[in-house]
Structure formats: C-alpha cells, structure tokens
Design a protein around this motif. Structure first.
Motif, PDB file in Angstrom:
ATOM      1  N   LYS A  40       0.604  -1.354   0.195  1.00  0.00           N
ATOM      2  CA  LYS A  40       0.228   0.514   0.028  1.00  0.00           C
ATOM      3  C   LYS A  40       1.055   0.864  -0.103  1.00  0.00           C
ATOM      4  CE  LYS A  40      -4.034  -0.495   0.916  1.00  0.00           C
ATOM      5  NZ  LYS A  40      -4.924  -1.748   2.188  1.00  0.00           N
ATOM      6  N   LYS A  41       2.217   0.933   0.784  1.00  0.00           N
ATOM      7  CA  LYS A  41       3.126   2.631   1.205  1.00  0.00           C
ATOM      8  C   LYS A  41       3.480   2.453  -0.090  1.00  0.00           C
ATOM      9  CE  LYS A  41       3.064   3.071   5.849  1.00  0.00           C
ATOM     10  NZ  LYS A  41       3.460   2.497   7.049  1.00  0.00           N
ATOM     11  N   LEU A  42       3.791   1.495  -1.256  1.00  0.00           N
ATOM     12  CA  LEU A  42       5.187   1.750  -1.725  1.00  0.00           C
ATOM     13  C   LEU A  42       4.068   1.624  -3.243  1.00  0.00           C
ATOM     14  CD1 LEU A  42       7.989  -0.786  -1.149  1.00  0.00           C
ATOM     15  CD2 LEU A  42       7.688   1.690  -0.269  1.00  0.00           C
ATOM     16  N   GLU A  43       2.755   1.223  -3.436  1.00  0.00           N
ATOM     17  CA  GLU A  43       2.641   0.959  -5.015  1.00  0.00           C
ATOM     18  C   GLU A  43       1.409   1.916  -5.145  1.00  0.00           C
ATOM     19  OE1 GLU A  43       1.882  -3.210  -5.448  1.00  0.00           O
ATOM     20  OE2 GLU A  43       3.738  -3.869  -5.774  1.00  0.00           O
ATOM     21  N   PRO A  44       1.521   2.920  -4.594  1.00  0.00           N
ATOM     22  CA  PRO A  44       0.338   3.856  -4.967  1.00  0.00           C
ATOM     23  C   PRO A  44      -0.895   3.510  -6.472  1.00  0.00           C
ATOM     24  CG  PRO A  44       1.853   5.053  -6.060  1.00  0.00           C
ATOM     25  CD  PRO A  44       3.061   3.913  -5.064  1.00  0.00           C
ATOM     26  N   GLU A  45      -1.952   3.759  -5.850  1.00  0.00           N
ATOM     27  CA  GLU A  45      -2.847   3.468  -7.059  1.00  0.00           C
ATOM     28  C   GLU A  45      -2.603   3.602  -7.781  1.00  0.00           C
ATOM     29  OE1 GLU A  45      -6.908   2.582  -5.953  1.00  0.00           O
ATOM     30  OE2 GLU A  45      -5.984   2.730  -3.766  1.00  0.00           O
ATOM     31  N   GLU A  46      -2.141   5.023  -8.524  1.00  0.00           N
ATOM     32  CA  GLU A  46      -2.407   5.474  -9.837  1.00  0.00           C
ATOM     33  C   GLU A  46      -1.176   4.989  -9.965  1.00  0.00           C
ATOM     34  OE1 GLU A  46      -0.675   8.444  -7.159  1.00  0.00           O
ATOM     35  OE2 GLU A  46      -2.291   7.251  -7.180  1.00  0.00           O
ATOM     36  N   ALA A  47      -0.665   4.249  -9.827  1.00  0.00           N
ATOM     37  CA  ALA A  47       0.894   4.233 -10.538  1.00  0.00           C
ATOM     38  C   ALA A  47       0.888   2.165 -11.195  1.00  0.00           C
ATOM     39  CB  ALA A  47       2.487   4.354  -9.863  1.00  0.00           C
ATOM     40  N   LEU A  48      -0.278   1.861 -10.179  1.00  0.00           N
ATOM     41  CA  LEU A  48       0.057   0.306 -10.501  1.00  0.00           C
ATOM     42  C   LEU A  48       0.577  -0.308 -11.112  1.00  0.00           C
ATOM     43  CD1 LEU A  48      -4.192   0.766 -12.199  1.00  0.00           C
ATOM     44  CD2 LEU A  48      -2.893  -0.610 -10.308  1.00  0.00           C
ATOM     45  N   THR A  49       1.753  -0.359 -11.136  1.00  0.00           N
ATOM     46  CA  THR A  49       2.849  -0.775 -11.031  1.00  0.00           C
ATOM     47  C   THR A  49       3.568  -1.668 -10.372  1.00  0.00           C
ATOM     48  OG1 THR A  49       4.912   0.529 -10.109  1.00  0.00           O
ATOM     49  CG2 THR A  49       4.484   0.952 -12.861  1.00  0.00           C
ATOM     50  N   LYS A  50       3.397  -3.163 -10.125  1.00  0.00           N
ATOM     51  CA  LYS A  50       3.704  -3.986  -9.192  1.00  0.00           C
ATOM     52  C   LYS A  50       4.484  -4.049  -8.984  1.00  0.00           C
ATOM     53  CE  LYS A  50      -1.058  -4.509  -9.864  1.00  0.00           C
ATOM     54  NZ  LYS A  50      -1.609  -3.925  -7.420  1.00  0.00           N
ATOM     55  N   LEU A  51       4.825  -3.953  -7.797  1.00  0.00           N
ATOM     56  CA  LEU A  51       6.912  -4.126  -7.482  1.00  0.00           C
ATOM     57  C   LEU A  51       6.935  -5.457  -7.196  1.00  0.00           C
ATOM     58  CD1 LEU A  51       9.346  -2.414  -7.349  1.00  0.00           C
ATOM     59  CD2 LEU A  51       8.848  -2.054  -4.898  1.00  0.00           C
ATOM     60  N   ILE A  52       5.823  -5.077  -6.310  1.00  0.00           N
ATOM     61  CA  ILE A  52       5.919  -6.707  -5.246  1.00  0.00           C
ATOM     62  C   ILE A  52       4.827  -7.662  -5.652  1.00  0.00           C
ATOM     63  CG2 ILE A  52       6.060  -7.770  -3.049  1.00  0.00           C
ATOM     64  CD1 ILE A  52       6.218  -5.313  -1.568  1.00  0.00           C
ATOM     65  N   THR A  53       5.600  -8.845  -6.746  1.00  0.00           N
ATOM     66  CA  THR A  53       4.703  -9.753  -6.894  1.00  0.00           C
ATOM     67  C   THR A  53       4.477 -11.121  -5.972  1.00  0.00           C
ATOM     68  OG1 THR A  53       6.328 -10.842  -8.280  1.00  0.00           O
ATOM     69  CG2 THR A  53       4.862  -9.335  -9.691  1.00  0.00           C
ATOM     70  N   THR A  54       3.261 -10.858  -6.356  1.00  0.00           N
ATOM     71  CA  THR A  54       3.221 -12.562  -5.245  1.00  0.00           C
ATOM     72  C   THR A  54       2.947 -14.280  -6.135  1.00  0.00           C
ATOM     73  OG1 THR A  54       1.464 -11.351  -4.590  1.00  0.00           O
ATOM     74  CG2 THR A  54       0.901 -13.637  -4.195  1.00  0.00           C
ATOM     75  N   GLU A  55       3.970 -14.841  -5.321  1.00  0.00           N
ATOM     76  CA  GLU A  55       4.223 -16.616  -6.072  1.00  0.00           C
ATOM     77  C   GLU A  55       3.932 -17.036  -4.951  1.00  0.00           C
ATOM     78  OE1 GLU A  55       6.560 -16.811  -8.539  1.00  0.00           O
ATOM     79  OE2 GLU A  55       6.675 -15.097  -8.728  1.00  0.00           O
ATOM     80  N   ALA A  56       2.521 -17.545  -6.197  1.00  0.00           N
ATOM     81  CA  ALA A  56       1.484 -18.617  -5.392  1.00  0.00           C
ATOM     82  C   ALA A  56       2.092 -19.702  -4.619  1.00  0.00           C
ATOM     83  CB  ALA A  56       0.378 -18.921  -6.580  1.00  0.00           C
ATOM     84  N   GLY A  57       1.562 -19.669  -4.115  1.00  0.00           N
ATOM     85  CA  GLY A  57       2.418 -20.812  -2.546  1.00  0.00           C
ATOM     86  C   GLY A  57       3.350 -21.029  -2.135  1.00  0.00           C
ATOM     87  N   VAL A  58       4.404 -20.141  -2.885  1.00  0.00           N
ATOM     88  CA  VAL A  58       5.930 -19.851  -2.801  1.00  0.00           C
ATOM     89  C   VAL A  58       6.454 -18.455  -1.576  1.00  0.00           C
ATOM     90  CG1 VAL A  58       8.065 -19.827  -3.155  1.00  0.00           C
ATOM     91  CG2 VAL A  58       6.301 -20.999  -4.467  1.00  0.00           C
ATOM     92  N   GLY A  59       6.101 -17.432  -1.953  1.00  0.00           N
ATOM     93  CA  GLY A  59       6.385 -16.205  -1.767  1.00  0.00           C
ATOM     94  C   GLY A  59       6.472 -15.024  -2.176  1.00  0.00           C
ATOM     95  N   TYR A  60       6.970 -14.379  -2.689  1.00  0.00           N
ATOM     96  CA  TYR A  60       7.538 -12.733  -2.948  1.00  0.00           C
ATOM     97  C   TYR A  60       8.340 -12.864  -4.228  1.00  0.00           C
ATOM     98  CZ  TYR A  60       3.531 -11.836   0.524  1.00  0.00           C
ATOM     99  OH  TYR A  60       1.902 -11.637   0.361  1.00  0.00           O
ATOM    100  N   ARG A  61       8.492 -11.693  -4.918  1.00  0.00           N
ATOM    101  CA  ARG A  61       8.952 -11.521  -5.468  1.00  0.00           C
ATOM    102  C   ARG A  61       9.449 -10.005  -6.099  1.00  0.00           C
ATOM    103  NH1 ARG A  61      11.916 -14.951  -9.452  1.00  0.00           N
ATOM    104  NH2 ARG A  61       9.978 -16.351  -9.560  1.00  0.00           N
ATOM    105  N   LEU A  62      10.574  -9.068  -5.815  1.00  0.00           N
ATOM    106  CA  LEU A  62      11.105  -7.875  -5.576  1.00  0.00           C
ATOM    107  C   LEU A  62      11.044  -7.842  -7.626  1.00  0.00           C
ATOM    108  CD1 LEU A  62      10.426  -5.256  -4.381  1.00  0.00           C
ATOM    109  CD2 LEU A  62      13.094  -4.976  -4.383  1.00  0.00           C
ATOM    110  N   ARG A  63      10.617  -7.049  -8.211  1.00  0.00           N
ATOM    111  CA  ARG A  63      10.153  -7.194  -9.994  1.00  0.00           C
ATOM    112  C   ARG A  63      11.708  -6.450  -9.986  1.00  0.00           C
ATOM    113  NH1 ARG A  63       5.100  -6.335 -13.009  1.00  0.00           N
ATOM    114  NH2 ARG A  63       4.244  -8.138 -12.559  1.00  0.00           N
ATOM    115  N   VAL A  64      12.363  -6.655 -10.841  1.00  0.00           N
ATOM    116  CA  VAL A  64      13.426  -5.509 -11.124  1.00  0.00           C
ATOM    117  C   VAL A  64      13.364  -4.698 -11.974  1.00  0.00           C
ATOM    118  CG1 VAL A  64      15.417  -7.014 -10.089  1.00  0.00           C
ATOM    119  CG2 VAL A  64      14.533  -7.691 -12.609  1.00  0.00           C
ATOM    120  N   PRO A  65      14.080  -3.567 -12.234  1.00  0.00           N
ATOM    121  CA  PRO A  65      13.745  -2.419 -12.766  1.00  0.00           C
ATOM    122  C   PRO A  65      14.169  -2.985 -14.430  1.00  0.00           C
ATOM    123  CG  PRO A  65      15.952  -1.836 -12.212  1.00  0.00           C
ATOM    124  CD  PRO A  65      15.139  -3.307 -11.240  1.00  0.00           C
TER     125      PRO A  65
END
Lengths: 384, 229
Positions: free
Chosen positions: B204-229
């Motif tokens: 919520k703090k890092l991905e303001p709605e208007e930007a909608l760039t999913k910085l942190i992606t959810t890996e189903a059943g595993v964990g998270y991934r930070l998207r690299v530029p």
C-alpha cells in the motif's frame, strides 16, 4: 426347489416305505404282545391307533392305509379273541374292530394331509422367497446396468469434452507452428501474430490441465488448506493481474471498501475459485462489456461479487450450473464444465457459499460469501 | 562481471532438454545435459557448470536430494523446474537453497529473465550498492531512507525488514520461510499467518494506486518477488 412335497416327509410310496410299515407293525405287535398281559387286548388297539396316526406324519397315502389295514388285521388275529383267527365272536368286539379300522385310517390320513399342507405352505413360502430374491437380483442387475450406462454416457461425454478441449488448442498450435516453419520470408507482423496464437492456445491447454488436476485433487480429498490472513482486495488484484490476458477483451472494474477485508483461508485456492468466476464471466458475456467485481463486508460475512452483462441464466438451470461437467445447453464456447464446480468446492472448503442471481437489467451476478472472522491483532509498530 | 557460459540441465525428459538446449544455445550458452540425478551431480563435478537447471521429477533422486548433495560442496546457482501440483516439493527445495524456480510450462522469456537475475546475484561478490532504484522507488539501504517519486515515505521496522530482504534478493523469489527467518527469527511460526498482512501494508505504501506498477509480485504458494527494473 430343494425339496418336493412328498420327499419332504420321506413319503415316497415306494416298496421301501411299504416294507417299513410292515416291519413297524410287526414291531408294535411285539410290544403289544408284552403289554397285553397288563393292559388287555382293548388297550393294545389304542396303541395301534396311535401308531397309525403317527404314521401319517412320516408316510404318504398308500403306506398309511396299509398301516391301518395291517394293524387292524394283526390286532384281530393276535389279540382279539379268539386269538389266532380272524373271527370275532362278540358284537362289541366287532364294533370296536370296525371303529378301529375307520378311526385309524381317517386319523392317519388326516395327519398325513395336515403335514402335506404344511409342507406345501413351507414350499410356497420358500418359492416366494426365492422368487423375490431372483426378482431382487434382477432389479439390482437392471439398476447396475442403468448406472453403467449412465457412467458410460458420462465417460463418453467427458471424453468428447476433453478431446475437444485438447484438440482445439492443439490444432491451433500445430497450424501456427507449421505456418511459422513454412514462411519463406520473415514477416515480423505475421510471426508475431502466429506466435501469439501459439502462446494463447498453450495457455488454454494449460488451463484445461489445471482444472482437471484441481478436480482430481478435490475428489480425492487431497487438498490441504494452507491458511493465513490476507486482504480480499489483495486477492482480487492478484487474480486480475494473473488473468489479465483472458480478461483483456472486457472492461473490468473492481471496487472495495477502504478498510482491509481480512480473511483467514487458503489464498491460492481462493484465487483459483475467483479466477474461475472471472473466466466464466468473460466467456459468457459479450466482448467489450463490463465485468464488475465488488468486495464488501455484510453483517457477519465477507462478500465477493462478480457481475457480468451476459445473457443471464435461465431460472431452471441455476440449480445445475455448479454441477460437475454441466454446461448450459446450446452454449457454443468450449469448456469442460468444471470451472464453477471447482469454485464451489473450493469455497465450501472455507465454510463459504457460492451462488448466482440474475440481474434485473441484464446479466448475472455470481457471489462468494465467506464467514467474517475477527481480524488478526497485529502489534502496532512505530514508523522509522 | 562475466555472464555464465556453461549451463547444466538435469531433466529426464528428452523433449524438455531439447527445448532448453535449443533456446539456450541460440543465446550463446554452452549446454551440458544429464538425465538422472546421479549423472547430474557427476556432470557438475566434471564440467564445472556455472548454473544448474534441475527438474524436480527425476527417476532416481528427489530434487531435494540432488540439491542437498550439490550444496554440500558448491554454491552454484540452481533453478528448479516444477510441475503444477508440486507446490510442497518446490517450497522445500527453495528453502533448501535453490535459487529460483520455474513452473512448467514456462516461456523462454521467463527462463532467460531468471538466468539474468542469477547471473547478477552471482557476480556481485563485492557488497551490493547501497542505493536500490526501481521506477519511482529509491531505497538508500545505508541510511534507511525510502523515497517514492522523490518523496520520503515511512515504514515500520517489519515493513522495512521485508523490503530490505526483497531488495537483497531483487528479481529472485523469497519464500515465506525465508521472510520469517530473516524478520522474526527461526522460532516464529505464529507469524506465518500474518506475512500477507505485512506485505499488504508494505505494498500500500510502495504501490500507489495510480502508478499500478506491481513492484512486489506474489508467487502463488511460495512467497514474493521484487520486480527488477
């Protein structure tokens, strides 16, 4: 039929039973000879009478009549004076002899008759029971045959569906791949289009496998819930992002309350359930129409709604659309008829409910309701 | 910074090996193949491959066994290939030290992206640069300053801890267990249920709605991934 009326009481009127009677009369006569000293010849007549009556229980018509006659003659010859002759002097004895013969014959034959009736009744009961069993097993077999036919039909439908669902994308993939291979001049635009087709068809194929896998795991009870707290809004956003490609032809809107809607459940499984509702909406509503997703808390429930602008669902079919392999008759678009059934199963694993209503204007709205649970107490931290 | 040249593929299915060989050789990699776990380990010792692509459905050894054997003496990056329905073994292998995973079927684009991330992580022996930049987000790890489009934002200690862990592994999947261990220590199972809530706050703090760039992606059943530029 295990026994006949006659053989049931050993009453075959063969030579053997006549012989038996002969020896029995002889045997009784010997006993009577002993008893005669104490009881007198009249009482011995009663012993003969008893013997003939009992004979009715074990022998048939002929032997019983023989027993009556033979015993009468024996009694007359050996016991009624003058002994050693068939002559009877006293009119009293003559009367008694005559009465004896009639009574012995009648009572012996009556016993025989009663026994015969009873055996017949038993046999009839036996036959009825056997008949019942036969009928029962026949109806069982008939039932099984119907079930078998039904399951064969189901298998056939399933096989047709699966082969259609697999073959369609495979055909597209083979077609596009061979077109790519045979193109002499690389036209960037057509290569991109063909590649896109291959990717889209592969994804469709993968979707079929995922649904089949989900269904198998649900059926076998192999699914274990990995429960955790999460915000329903996050679930919706994640699902929308994942299904982006398949929802691209619709205008998708998501609205939610500003407060997080926390639920304790299996995030990935609920994501599958929601994805199936979304794909269903996209499949059955016109291109360019709106799909509206709403998340809210209503009394003691969390509610997720997916509203589409499709044709709606006939009231008579609403009961069936969550059934396995059920597809609304006359629908052109493919599918195994598993998506909604899987969604229902997954939601029910979370003590939730799933349903559908037709909207007044146009389209239908599918809803998932989940029990509201007190949200987690997270230690408030200061910000750094 | 030298990109990998030699990649070892351990997979019993010939069509998959062929597909990987074709895709990777066109990208300039040298490919070594093995069809069983035991052969794979032998090949790794003999060839000194710089990255391993390991299938989890091998006939002789489980993926976890192969990985643990490799980890006894090598830190070579390992990317595992899994099939759907394999969630548990996938998580086990990641927690046992695999670097990343791909679920079959996957695209070459995804595979190459994973390779690039692995290369980057392997080549940065020197301390990672203290400034992380991705789109409008910049994080100064030494000064603990987080800025979104130039505006400073404030995170709680937990949120910052998760973000730092994701940045350290930028592009790579970070499992739930890794987050738990890093943030709350090894004996903190009760926090498992709350990871999503914390990540939700962070998002919520890092991905303001208007930007909608999913910085942190959810890996189903595993964990998270930070998207690299």
């Amino acid at each position: 039929m295990k026994q006949s009326v006659t053989s049931g009481i050993g009453q075959d009127a063969s030579l053997k039973s006549y012989l038996k009677i002969f020896f029995w009369v002889l045997f009784i006569a010997l006993i009577n000879h002993q008893l005669n000293i104490y009881l007198g010849y009249r009482a011995t007549g009663f012993i003969f009478l008893m013997f003939v009556t009992v004979c009715g229980l074990f022998f048939s018509f002929g032997p019983v009549l023989l027993a009556a006659t033979l015993s009468a003659l024996t009694w007359n010859y050996f016991f009624i004076p003058p002994k050693g002759t068939f002559i009877i002097h006293s009119p009293e004895d003559a009367m008694m002899f005559f009465t004896y013969f009639v009574t012995a014959s009648v009572s012996g034959l009556l016993t025989y008759q009663i026994k015969k009736n009873q055996i017949a009744l038993q046999n009839r009961e036996e036959k009825t029971r056997e008949l019942y069993e036969v009928l029962n097993s026949m109806s069982e077999a008939a039932k099984n045959a119907v079930l078998l036919k039904e399951s064969e039909k189901l298998h056939q439908t399933l096989l047709n569906c699966i082969s259609h669902e697999l073959r369609t994308p495979l055909t597209a993939i083979m077609g596009a791949a061979s077109a790519l291979g045979s193109q002499s001049q690389a036209d960037a635009k057509s290569i991109a289009l063909l590649t896109e087709e291959i990717v889209a068809s592969s994804e469709r194929l993968n979707g079929v496998f995922e649904n089949l896998l989900d269904m198998t795991r649900l059926e076998s009870g192999m699914i274990k819930l990995r429960e955790e707290w999460f915000d329903l809004a996050e679930l919706v956003n994640f699902t929308l992002e994942k299904q982006q490609r398949l929802l691209a032809e619709h205008r998708v809107h998501f609205s939610s309350t500003s407060d997080p809607l926390y639920f304790y459940g299996d995030y990935d499984l609920l994501e599958h359930a929601l994805a199936n509702l979304l794909l269903n909406a996209a499949k059955y509503s016109p291109v360019g129409s709106e799909i509206k997703i709403t998340a809210m808390k209503r009394r003691a429930e969390l509610v997720l709604e997916v509203a589409d602008q499709g044709p709606g669902i006939a009231e008579s079919l609403i009961l069936h659309i969550f059934d396995k392999f059920y597809r609304v008759p006359g629908t052109a678009s493919g599918g195994l008829g598993l998506g909604l059934s899987i969604a229902k199963n997954l939601v029910e694993l979370h003590q939730g409910k799933i349903g559908v209503m037709n909207l007044e204007e146009r389209g239908s709205v599918f809803f998932i309701t989940l029990p509201y649970l007190e949200p987690p107490k997270i230690v408030q931290e200061s910000q750094i | 910074m030298s990109p990998f040249k030699k990649i070892l593929i351990i997979d019993d299915e010939a069509p998959i090996r062929k597909f990987l060989r074709l895709s990777l050789t066109t990208e300039g990699y040298t490919v070594i193949e093995a069809a069983t776990g035991k052969d794979g380990i032998r090949e790794l010792i003999a060839s000194r491959a710089e990255l391993v692509i390991l299938d989890l459905g091998l006939p002789d050894l489980s993926g976890e066994e192969v990985l643990l054997k490799i980890r006894e003496w090598s830190k070579v990056p390992v990317i595992v290939l899994t099939a759907k329905g394999d969630e548990e073994s996938k998580v086990k292998v990641l927690d046992a030290g695999a670097d990343d995973y791909l679920t079959k079927p996957f695209s070459v684009t995804e595979l190459l992206a994973r390779l690039r991330v692995a290369e980057r992580h392997a080549s940065t022996q020197d301390p990672p640069s203290s400034i992380f930049q991705s789109g409008p987000l910049s994080v100064d790890l030494s000064g603990r300053i987080i800025k979104l489009s130039g505006k400073e934002i404030h995170l709680t200690a937990t949120e910052y801890g998760i973000l730092r862990l994701l940045i350290k592994n930028a592009g790579k999947v970070v499992t739930h267990r890794q987050i738990l261990q890093e943030i709350w220590g090894p004996n903190s199972v009760e926090h498992t249920q709350y990871i999503r809530v914390y990540v939700g706050h962070l998002r919520k703090k890092l991905e303001p709605e208007e930007a909608l760039t999913k910085l942190i992606t959810t890996e189903a059943g595993v964990g998270y991934r930070l998207r690299v530029p």
